[in-house]
Design a protein around this motif. Structure first.
Motif, PDB file in Angstrom:
ATOM      1  N   ALA A  87      47.692 -55.247 142.291  1.00 15.91           N
ATOM      2  CA  ALA A  87      48.840 -55.640 142.988  1.00 15.91           C
ATOM      3  C   ALA A  87      50.191 -55.786 141.907  1.00 15.91           C
ATOM      4  N   ALA A  88      50.252 -54.533 141.083  1.00 13.06           N
ATOM      5  CA  ALA A  88      51.280 -54.055 140.473  1.00 13.06           C
ATOM      6  C   ALA A  88      51.448 -55.280 139.249  1.00 13.06           C
ATOM      7  N   SER A  89      50.332 -55.789 138.752  1.00  9.14           N
ATOM      8  CA  SER A  89      50.517 -57.033 137.922  1.00  9.14           C
ATOM      9  C   SER A  89      49.702 -56.633 136.661  1.00  9.14           C
ATOM     10  N   LYS A 117      46.273 -45.224 144.927  1.00  5.40           N
ATOM     11  CA  LYS A 117      47.084 -46.475 144.987  1.00  5.40           C
ATOM     12  C   LYS A 117      48.539 -46.338 145.064  1.00  5.40           C
ATOM     13  N   LEU A 118      49.425 -47.244 145.588  1.00  3.19           N
ATOM     14  CA  LEU A 118      50.759 -46.953 145.825  1.00  3.19           C
ATOM     15  C   LEU A 118      51.638 -47.969 145.020  1.00  3.19           C
ATOM     16  N   ASN A 119      52.667 -47.752 144.365  1.00  4.13           N
ATOM     17  CA  ASN A 119      53.400 -48.647 143.839  1.00  4.13           C
ATOM     18  C   ASN A 119      54.096 -49.813 144.617  1.00  4.13           C
ATOM     19  N   MET A 120      54.469 -51.081 143.973  1.00  4.72           N
ATOM     20  CA  MET A 120      54.937 -51.959 144.762  1.00  4.72           C
ATOM     21  C   MET A 120      55.531 -53.101 143.787  1.00  4.72           C
ATOM     22  N   ASP A 121      56.249 -54.026 144.411  1.00  3.08           N
ATOM     23  CA  ASP A 121      56.796 -55.113 143.428  1.00  3.08           C
ATOM     24  C   ASP A 121      55.350 -55.924 143.088  1.00  3.08           C
ATOM     25  N   THR A 131      59.834 -54.906 140.055  1.00  2.00           N
ATOM     26  CA  THR A 131      59.225 -55.922 139.389  1.00  2.00           C
ATOM     27  C   THR A 131      57.751 -55.618 138.873  1.00  2.00           C
ATOM     28  N   SER A 132      57.641 -54.335 139.258  1.00  2.00           N
ATOM     29  CA  SER A 132      56.144 -53.429 139.142  1.00  2.00           C
ATOM     30  C   SER A 132      55.622 -53.483 137.586  1.00  2.00           C
ATOM     31  N   VAL A 133      54.527 -53.766 137.118  1.00  2.00           N
ATOM     32  CA  VAL A 133      53.963 -53.348 135.719  1.00  2.00           C
ATOM     33  C   VAL A 133      54.052 -51.872 135.613  1.00  2.00           C
ATOM     34  N   TYR A 134      54.176 -51.226 136.622  1.00  2.00           N
ATOM     35  CA  TYR A 134      53.915 -49.643 136.576  1.00  2.00           C
ATOM     36  C   TYR A 134      55.386 -49.037 136.125  1.00  2.00           C
ATOM     37  N   GLY A 135      56.371 -49.813 136.491  1.00  2.00           N
ATOM     38  CA  GLY A 135      57.559 -49.176 136.514  1.00  2.00           C
ATOM     39  C   GLY A 135      58.312 -49.137 137.893  1.00  2.00           C
ATOM     40  N   ASN A 354      58.478 -61.713 135.198  1.00  2.00           N
ATOM     41  CA  ASN A 354      59.484 -62.879 135.293  1.00  2.00           C
ATOM     42  C   ASN A 354      59.748 -63.313 136.399  1.00  2.00           C
ATOM     43  N   GLU A 355      59.574 -62.351 137.735  1.00  2.00           N
ATOM     44  CA  GLU A 355      59.987 -62.855 138.953  1.00  2.00           C
ATOM     45  C   GLU A 355      58.973 -63.754 139.609  1.00  2.00           C
ATOM     46  N   VAL A 356      57.487 -63.367 139.252  1.00  2.00           N
ATOM     47  CA  VAL A 356      56.398 -63.891 139.585  1.00  2.00           C
ATOM     48  C   VAL A 356      56.327 -65.348 139.058  1.00  2.00           C
ATOM     49  N   LYS A 357      56.760 -65.313 137.509  1.00  2.00           N
ATOM     50  CA  LYS A 357      56.931 -66.757 137.050  1.00  2.00           C
ATOM     51  C   LYS A 357      58.065 -67.449 137.734  1.00  2.00           C
TER      52      LYS A 357
END
Length: 489
Positions: A87-89, A117-121, A131-135, A354-357
């Motif tokens: 989940a890009a986290s 698998k594809l990138n996402m926020d 907001t993705s951990v992958y960039g 940060n956005e998830v927090k």
């Protein structure tokens, strides 16, 4: 055949059935494109071995369905057995599920091939895929030198389909996360009625709003892929036990006698002239195709964004409580003397972006004892009023509603990232559809002055995706959108 990766799902299906091409050839063509497209940041977990194995199995199958041998990309929100599903986290770093989501199970049962698998926020929270951990995922379209957002949260899916890295992709839509990226990248994306597609095995953001759907090169492909994704699932208590029609068979393009509503409340202050003209042009196209155009009112629209940004974070706060470092994913390194509380705190501080927090804190606040009635309950009441607005309009004989999909074309990466309110305003035309549980589709219908794609949204009656797809097909036929991004990556 050359440029196999540029085929639509329908064209590839027909070529496969005729024997003009094999799934292995199609898959190899896509894998080659993916290898040269890292600049787009679309594919974050590549699965070439799985893809080739599935392609060979598809070629060996004698009685495959419409998706047999078709190479697809899967959003990182869908659990895929033995393949990283983060989940890009950062908090799900290293998580490889022992099970398959219902949607991917159905796609694979129909013979689809997973390219990766594809990138996402992160946790689908975002409108720009920043907001993705992958960039960042990057839009294949450019205006000038700046890199543009492909939209969010399904930004990787949108970028991959628009750049012809895959023939179609899965997306999820909680407040516009299929339709907004589709509009930003010149592709088609449909969010089905809430309950039409199983949510089992899809990492949850806001459970009463989340719904999966296809992101494809055109409306026909969306109809083909949606049929495979739909169906009753006893593992999802919100899954509707309804027959799944043949959506592709509904694509006649004949909308004579249909009534299309134009909601006055969607004429926002400060709407760009290009969006206004696109909307007027789309209205004229549907009128010319034989539809009756009527003005309608959806009076509670102005409260949709505030209600959404209370309800969605509240549900996220509840759903994301399971990420604690105990059972799966990331666990923080602890100091001597640290207990369970310190483990929770450190793991979440390190693992969530940060956005998830921000959204978890908002959600926890609106659910707290002193504010539950003031915020959460009021938002739920507003949601009921928004749904009633749509019910009233459909009861008056309206078959579909035409609105803009986004308030602008794709914007520069980094431009709105530090201003959450500006970012949230990207969802202004899409969140009502999720709050009311309705089907909505984004169709590319024009370009702005810089040559960037613009999309219109059609909102349909509940459970009538076939009718909605047919109206979208008529709009697509009239708009004749054929622009493609120039290759720079």
């Amino acid at each position: 055949m050359t440029d196999l990766n540029k085929l639509t799902i329908a064209a590839a299906r027909d070529a496969l059935k005729k024997g003009d091409v094999t799934s292995v050839e199609l898959t190899e063509a896509c894998l080659t494109q993916i290898e040269g497209a890292d600049a787009l940041g679309a594919f974050v977990h590549k699965t070439p071995e799985i893809a080739m194995e599935q392609a060979k199995a598809a070629d060996a199958r004698k009685d495959g369905g419409d998706l047999n041998g078709i190479p697809l990309g899967i959003k990182d929100l869908f659990c895929t057995k033995g393949v990283a599903s983060q989940a890009a986290s950062g908090i799900l770093d290293g998580f490889k599920p022992e099970y398959e989501s219902t949607v991917t199970t159905q796609l694979f049962n129909d013979g689809a091939v997973m390219l990766g698998k594809l990138n996402m926020d992160e946790f689908a929270m975002g409108s720009s895929n920043e907001t993705s951990v992958y960039g960042n995922a990057v839009n294949p379209w450019k205006a000038g030198g700046a890199e543009l957002t492909p939209g969010g949260s399904s930004g990787g899916s949108a970028s991959a389909v628009a750049a012809d890295l895959c023939l179609g992709a899965t997306g999820t839509d909680t407040g516009g996360s299929i339709r907004q990226p589709a509009a930003f990248t010149g592709i088609t994306g449909i969010k089905p009625t809430y309950g039409r597609v199983s949510r089992w095995g899809i990492v949850a953001f806001a459970s009463s709003l989340d719904q999966a759907g296809p992101m494809t090169k055109d409306v026909r492909d969306a109809a083909i892929m949606l049929k495979s994704m739909c169906g009753h699932d006893p593992k999802d208590s919100t899954s509707a036990d309804l027959p799944v029609p043949d959506f592709e068979a509904a694509l006649t393009g004949d909308i004579r006698g249909k009534t299309i509503g134009i909601p006055s409340e969607y004429r926002m202050d400060g709407m760009p002239a290009e969006i206004e003209k696109l909307w007027e042009d789309g209205t004229a196209m549907l009128r010319d195709a034989g539809a009756k155009i009527v003005d309608i009112s959806l009076p509670h629209t102005k409260y949709a964004l505030p209600a959404y940004y209370v309800i969605a974070p509240a549900e996220a706060s509840s759903n994301l409580a399971r990420y604690d470092g105990v059972r799966f994913g990331h666990r923080a390194k602890l100091d001597a003397g640290d207990g369970i509380t310190e483990m929770y705190e450190k793991t979440r501080a390190e693992g969530f972006g940060n956005e998830v927090k921000r959204r978890v804190m908002i959600g926890t606040y609106v659910l707290s004892a002193g504010f539950y009635d003031a915020y959460y309950n009021r938002a739920r009441k507003v949601r009921a009023l928004i749904k009633r607005d749509f019910d009233d309009v459909f009861a008056q004989g309206v078959d579909a509603i035409l609105t803009p999909a986004t308030p602008s074309a794709a914007f520069e990466l980094g431009k709105k990232f530090d201003d959450p309110v500006q970012m949230y305003l990207n969802d202004v035309f899409t969140v009502t559809v999720n709050l009311a549980g309705l089907p909505g589709i984004a169709v590319p219908t024009g370009v702005d002055a810089a040559g960037l794609p613009l999309g219109l949204q059609l909102i349909g009656r509940p459970w009538e995706e076939g009718d909605l797809l047919n109206t979208a097909y008529a709009l697509e036929q009239a708009a004749q959108f054929v622009a493609k991004p120039g290759r720079w990556w």
